[in-house]
Write a protein that holds these residues in place. Structure first.
Motif, short mmCIF file in Angstrom:
data_model
loop_
_atom_site.label_atom_id
_atom_site.label_comp_id
_atom_site.label_asym_id
_atom_site.label_seq_id
_atom_site.Cartn_x
_atom_site.Cartn_y
_atom_site.Cartn_z
N GLU A 208 0.82 -1.23 0.00
CA GLU A 208 0.00 0.00 0.00
C GLU A 208 0.86 1.28 0.00
OE1 GLU A 208 -3.05 0.06 3.02
OE2 GLU A 208 -3.47 2.17 2.62
N PRO A 209 1.82 1.41 0.93
CA PRO A 209 2.64 2.64 0.86
C PRO A 209 3.44 2.78 -0.44
CG PRO A 209 3.43 1.15 2.59
CD PRO A 209 2.11 0.64 2.14
N LEU A 210 3.88 1.67 -1.02
CA LEU A 210 4.63 1.77 -2.28
C LEU A 210 3.72 2.25 -3.40
CD1 LEU A 210 6.74 -1.54 -2.10
CD2 LEU A 210 7.64 0.79 -1.93
N ARG A 211 2.51 1.71 -3.42
CA ARG A 211 1.58 2.13 -4.47
C ARG A 211 1.21 3.60 -4.28
NH1 ARG A 211 -3.19 -1.14 -3.80
NH2 ARG A 211 -2.05 -2.87 -4.73
N TYR A 212 0.96 3.98 -3.05
CA TYR A 212 0.59 5.35 -2.73
C TYR A 212 1.68 6.33 -3.17
CZ TYR A 212 -0.39 9.44 0.16
OH TYR A 212 -0.61 10.72 0.59
N ASN A 213 2.94 5.91 -3.02
CA ASN A 213 4.07 6.79 -3.40
C ASN A 213 4.55 6.54 -4.83
OD1 ASN A 213 4.88 8.52 -1.02
ND2 ASN A 213 4.73 6.53 -0.05
N ARG A 214 3.86 5.67 -5.55
CA ARG A 214 4.19 5.37 -6.95
C ARG A 214 5.65 4.99 -7.15
NH1 ARG A 214 1.28 10.58 -9.68
NH2 ARG A 214 -0.86 10.12 -9.06
N ILE A 215 6.12 4.09 -6.26
CA ILE A 215 7.49 3.58 -6.43
C ILE A 215 7.50 2.06 -6.30
CG2 ILE A 215 8.81 5.61 -5.71
CD1 ILE A 215 9.03 4.31 -2.92
N LYS A 216 8.58 1.45 -6.82
CA LYS A 216 8.77 0.01 -6.71
C LYS A 216 9.54 -0.30 -5.43
CE LYS A 216 9.26 -0.85 -11.67
NZ LYS A 216 10.32 -0.87 -12.69
N ARG A 217 9.40 -1.56 -5.02
CA ARG A 217 10.13 -2.01 -3.84
C ARG A 217 11.65 -1.84 -4.05
NH1 ARG A 217 9.76 -5.52 0.84
NH2 ARG A 217 11.70 -4.93 1.82
N GLU A 218 12.14 -2.15 -5.27
CA GLU A 218 13.58 -2.03 -5.54
C GLU A 218 14.07 -0.60 -5.32
OE1 GLU A 218 11.20 -3.83 -7.36
OE2 GLU A 218 12.17 -3.90 -9.34
N THR A 219 13.20 0.36 -5.64
CA THR A 219 13.58 1.76 -5.50
C THR A 219 13.76 2.13 -4.03
OG1 THR A 219 12.44 2.29 -7.54
CG2 THR A 219 12.84 4.11 -6.05
N LEU A 220 12.78 1.73 -3.22
CA LEU A 220 12.87 2.02 -1.79
C LEU A 220 14.10 1.33 -1.19
CD1 LEU A 220 11.55 3.37 0.66
CD2 LEU A 220 10.18 1.30 0.98
N ASP A 221 14.30 0.07 -1.58
CA ASP A 221 15.47 -0.66 -1.06
C ASP A 221 16.78 -0.03 -1.50
OD1 ASP A 221 13.85 -2.45 0.23
OD2 ASP A 221 14.00 -4.01 -1.30
N SER A 222 16.84 0.43 -2.77
CA SER A 222 18.11 0.99 -3.22
C SER A 222 18.41 2.31 -2.51
CB SER A 222 18.16 1.13 -4.75
OG SER A 222 17.60 2.35 -5.16
N MET A 223 17.35 3.06 -2.19
CA MET A 223 17.56 4.30 -1.43
C MET A 223 18.14 3.99 -0.04
SD MET A 223 14.89 7.17 -0.04
CE MET A 223 14.41 6.31 1.45
#
Ligand SMILES: [Zn+2]
Length: 355
Positions: free
Chosen positions: A8-23
């Motif tokens: 849900e938070p990833l969809r809400y922020n329009r990002i992929k899991r890989e993006t959050l992890d790479s950050m």
């Protein structure tokens, strides 16, 4: 599967899991400068390690007197430095001032801080803030003008294409603020003033990279454990302290186990994970700022095109289209971390003689 709570938070922020992890990977791999900043600050305060409550203490050394600005001086300063980035941002900001869109009077009963509201029907914005004359109020004014500019460049778009998510909502504001804070540090009249300004910038960076990392680790532990039933207050405090120790890599002498109870961001129950978008937005904006330093020719047009698409594109596609960068990889994030690490280096060099 066991981390379905991130969908849900990833969809809400329009990002992929890989993006959050790479950050977070980029941040975790580059924490050392910010830990060195905390160590130096401890040394300046005559302590071995800082406690949780020391982290945001001001640093006033020598004969330091903080500089103050009149509102008009702050406006001139902002317009001048915005103009060195691009004429559209500068012209728009000057219009906002001339049209009296900013209510900045410092009067009793008015609380500090700032706020920008967009009025789509009249196609205008209004800024409400309290200007007391400090460098940080000047940054706030630049920040709110950044928000107004973001709305301004999207004026002609269909309404549904102007609704951007929380992780990019602070792009234009942080960008505008970065232009001004870089200028105030660069043009500081003496070392003591420069140290104080760098401290303010680095406090913000450590909040983004360490404090909010702790919140993210805590939220993940909490959601994981909650799947198996009720989580007691004692457990919440235990998980919070463990998350803080991990995020700060043991750099502090005391932590804040009850932070889960005191921080309102954990109680916004219609937006799960209401913390990492701050770090995302900060580092995202710094990544764009880093690109603006490399590509000075016409960067404002690239920047405006990017802002215009923030309401209609997934974040990965947005950055690929306008900056040619892949945010599922750490490189993009490293650029912003490097800028802040440069500030740490300067802080360490300037404070050397005080320990
Ligand atoms: Zn803002």
């Amino acid at each position: 599967q066991d981390e379905d709570f991130l969908v849900e938070p990833l969809r809400y922020n329009r990002i992929k899991r890989e993006t959050l992890d790479s950050m977070w990977q980029a941040i975790s791999a580059n924490k050392q400068p910010f830990l060195s900043f905390l160590d130096r600050k401890a040394a300046l305060m005559g302590k071995d390690k800082l406690a949780w409550y020391d982290v945001d203490a001001p640093v006033s050394l020598g004969s330091f007197q903080s500089k103050t600005f009149s509102f008009d001086e702050a406006v001139d300063y902002i317009i001048e430095h915005f103009a060195s980035f691009g004429p559209k941002l500068a012209d728009f900001s000057l219009d906002a001032v001339k049209n009296r869109w900013i209510e900045a009077e410092n009067r009793s009963g008015k609380r500090p801080g700032g706020y920008c509201e967009d009025y789509p029907e009249s196609k205008e914005s209004r800024i409400f803030m309290t200007f007391t004359g400090s460098a940080s109020d000047m940054s706030t004014l630049a920040h709110e003008l950044g928000h107004a500019f973001h709305s301004h460049v999207m004026r002609d778009l269909p309404d549904l294409n102007t609704r951007y998510a929380m992780n990019v909502a602070e792009t234009a504001s942080t960008f505008a603020e970065t232009i001004i804070s870089a200028a105030t540090v660069r043009e500081a009249s003496n070392d003591e003033e420069k140290i104080s300004l760098l401290n303010t910038k680095l406090e913000n960076a450590t909040a983004m990279f360490l404090n909010i990392h702790a919140r993210y680790l805590f939220e993940k532990s909490f959601y994981t454990e909650r799947m198996n039933g009720f989580v007691t207050a004692e457990r919440l405090s235990g998980m919070m302290e463990a998350a803080q120790k991990e995020a700060y890599q043991g750099a502090l002498s005391d932590y804040h186990p009850l932070f889960w109870a005191s921080k309102l961001h954990f109680f916004i129950d219609d937006v799960p994970f209401y913390n990492f978008p701050y770090t995302f937005g900060f580092l995202f904006s710094l990544g764009i700022y880093a690109q603006s330093l490399q590509q000075t020719e016409n960067f404002e047009e690239t920047y405006i095109s990017l802002l215009r698409d923030t309401g209609s594109m997934a974040t990965e596609e947005l950055v690929m289209k306008h900056l040619g960068a892949d945010i599922t990889q750490p490189d993009f994030w490293n650029q912003g971390l490097e800028i802040m690490a440069g500030d740490v280096e300067e802080f360490l060099r300037l404070t050397e003689k005080y320990i």
